[in-house]
Design an enzyme around this catalytic site. Sequence first.
Site, short mmCIF file in Angstrom:
data_model
loop_
_atom_site.label_atom_id
_atom_site.label_comp_id
_atom_site.label_asym_id
_atom_site.label_seq_id
_atom_site.Cartn_x
_atom_site.Cartn_y
_atom_site.Cartn_z
N HIS A 17 -5.96 7.56 21.63
CA HIS A 17 -5.06 8.68 21.29
C HIS A 17 -5.80 9.66 20.37
CE1 HIS A 17 -2.57 10.57 18.20
NE2 HIS A 17 -1.59 10.65 19.08
N ASN A 18 -6.47 9.13 19.36
CA ASN A 18 -7.18 10.00 18.42
C ASN A 18 -8.38 10.67 19.08
OD1 ASN A 18 -5.35 8.90 16.66
ND2 ASN A 18 -6.80 8.63 15.01
N LYS A 65 -4.34 3.49 20.04
CA LYS A 65 -4.29 4.49 18.97
C LYS A 65 -5.67 5.16 18.83
CE LYS A 65 -3.01 6.82 15.25
NZ LYS A 65 -4.02 6.94 14.27
N ASN A 109 2.29 -2.28 -4.36
CA ASN A 109 0.98 -1.62 -4.36
C ASN A 109 0.10 -2.31 -5.39
OD1 ASN A 109 -0.45 0.91 -3.27
ND2 ASN A 109 -0.87 1.00 -5.48
N LYS A 121 -6.28 1.23 2.69
CA LYS A 121 -7.51 1.80 3.23
C LYS A 121 -8.10 0.83 4.27
CE LYS A 121 -11.60 4.00 1.28
NZ LYS A 121 -11.32 5.34 1.77
N GLU A 177 -7.04 13.46 20.87
CA GLU A 177 -6.70 14.47 19.84
C GLU A 177 -7.95 15.30 19.48
OE1 GLU A 177 -4.55 12.71 16.45
OE2 GLU A 177 -5.94 13.77 15.16
N MET A 202 0.61 7.40 3.24
CA MET A 202 1.22 6.86 4.46
C MET A 202 2.25 5.78 4.14
SD MET A 202 0.15 8.40 7.17
CE MET A 202 0.38 7.32 8.58
N SER A 204 0.78 7.01 14.48
CA SER A 204 0.30 8.40 14.52
C SER A 204 1.37 9.36 14.03
CB SER A 204 -0.10 8.79 15.94
OG SER A 204 -0.50 10.15 15.94
N GLY A 205 0.91 10.45 13.47
CA GLY A 205 1.84 11.50 13.03
C GLY A 205 1.52 11.98 11.63
N GLY A 209 0.87 -1.19 0.00
CA GLY A 209 0.00 0.00 0.00
C GLY A 209 0.89 1.23 0.00
N LEU A 210 0.99 1.86 -1.16
CA LEU A 210 1.96 2.95 -1.30
C LEU A 210 1.27 4.28 -1.59
CD1 LEU A 210 4.65 0.95 -3.30
CD2 LEU A 210 4.62 1.42 -0.84
N LYS A 258 -15.80 11.13 11.43
CA LYS A 258 -15.86 9.69 11.14
C LYS A 258 -14.68 9.02 11.83
CE LYS A 258 -16.19 10.37 6.74
NZ LYS A 258 -16.21 10.28 5.30
#
Length: 483
Positions: free
Chosen positions: A190-191, A187, A37, A80, A194, A18, A133-134, A14-15, A265
């Site tokens: 964490h979001n 995670k 990919n 995705k 955020e 991210m 994350s980031g 998956g390119l 979402k």
Amino acid sequence: MTDKNELAQIGVVGLAVMGSNLARNFARNGNTVAVYNRSPEKTHALIEAHGEEGNFVPSETIEDFVASLERPRKAIIMVKAGKATDAVIDQLAEAMDDGDIIIDGGNALFTDTIRREKDVAARGKHFVGAGISGGEEGALNGPAIMPGGPKESWETLGPILESIAANVDGTPCVTHIGPDGAGHFVKMVHNGIEYADMQVIGEAYQLLRYGAGMEPAEIAEVFREWNSGDLDSYLIEITAEVLAQKDPETGAPLVDIIVDAAGQKGTGRWTAINGLELGVPITGIAESVFARALSSSTAQRRAAQEGQLPAGTIKALDVDKAEFIEDVRRALYAAKLIAYSQGFDEIKAGSEEFGWDVDPRDLATIWRGGCIIRAKFLDRIRAAYDNNADLPALILDPYFKSELEDLIDPWRRVVVAATQLGLPAPVFASSLSYYDSLRAERLPAALIQGQRDFFGAHTFKRTDKPGTFHIEWSGDRSLTQTD
Ligand code: NBP
């Protein structure tokens, strides 16, 4: 540089944004990285634009990709989230051998991760759900990584993930969080934090803009100054940047040109839903999700504005600007503290529910760099859990308790001011109610239990003796003990 004969230490499937940035990060840090990919154009584009940054081994089929990995094979999926992830897991599990490791670095729902790990383990491979994350910048230059899955996978994966993670004071922002879905759960929260962090910053902006009548550029300077104190964080830093930005087309403050409707979402909503399921009052996070939903209720907002709902007659407070700015800073700090405290409560509850044994000190350590909520404040949180890993609530840590001494009055003043000015401050206000609820000696839950017993014979406990009781409400109102 590309070499079809060299075996890669790690692979990325998956390119898009991210995945390609993560692959470049691996390559730049001395790892040979296999890349694949579904549509080969993205693979070609990556090699063409960045092939010189390190050792890449590109493939056009999943079988070639798997064959290009050294054993035990390690492949990170960055596609995705949802069905695409399941499809790629299936292809990899088919092509890989026993003991190989499939890592899902997307934003998966932790219950999907639990299911996937069971399925993959039944096929003899290891599965690691890793929260990353980031954003795209973090993926390239050093994200915070939250891997779950079996401990033995971490032994193999640890060094290679440490080579690309952000680093704070010599400590990489990655560690094994716990088994199966622990990484993606953490995670997710964490979001959620955020979301709350962004919302309280938004509320502070709203009060300074429409309460103190300041212009965006002036507020940008205030945020810049705040960023040198207790609130020092990535989100405060970028807020100053966004507020200072002018629209290149009109020259107006960009923030005035952007449509004020935010999406909700994915992970923030999941955090709120999970908080409800676990019965953890994550009010700051949930209010932040609702605040975004309200912002996007465009038709309803327009009708309310056109119908001119009454604003009331209470005169707005006459506030001293400098004092008000400082009060808002403190209210922001307090509401942020509550959001983090609640987020850590949810992680503790999730960890107990699913048997993960998540250590809050690990999170306070790895969230200090790379991720969106990175902040100086995380050092304090780490110190709090270092002092007492079993803190009943983060806000009960002695340091934060003493901070709250200085925050509580300004926080109350700001909530009063927002109410009198008629300005929305849902997280500032609800966090204060949460705080006062925790402090309250008696809550109206006693009355609610009485009501429930009245209409549904739900029974109640007494303060003065053990047992379960019921009042014969429709009869002689006598007390009976039911057990
Ligand atoms: P996207 O979420 O936009 O996904 C695009 C990638 O998925 C492409 O490589 C596409 O291949 C691939 N893909 C799809 Br769509 N369906 C596929 C299928 N059935 N089989 C194989 N590949 C398929 O990419 P992203 O924004 O780079 O995000 C990747 C993951 O990282 C997501 O889970 C996301 O939630 C998570 N994440 C993103 C961020 C961020 O800031 N963007 C931050 C943190 C985490 P194709 O080129 O052939 O269509």
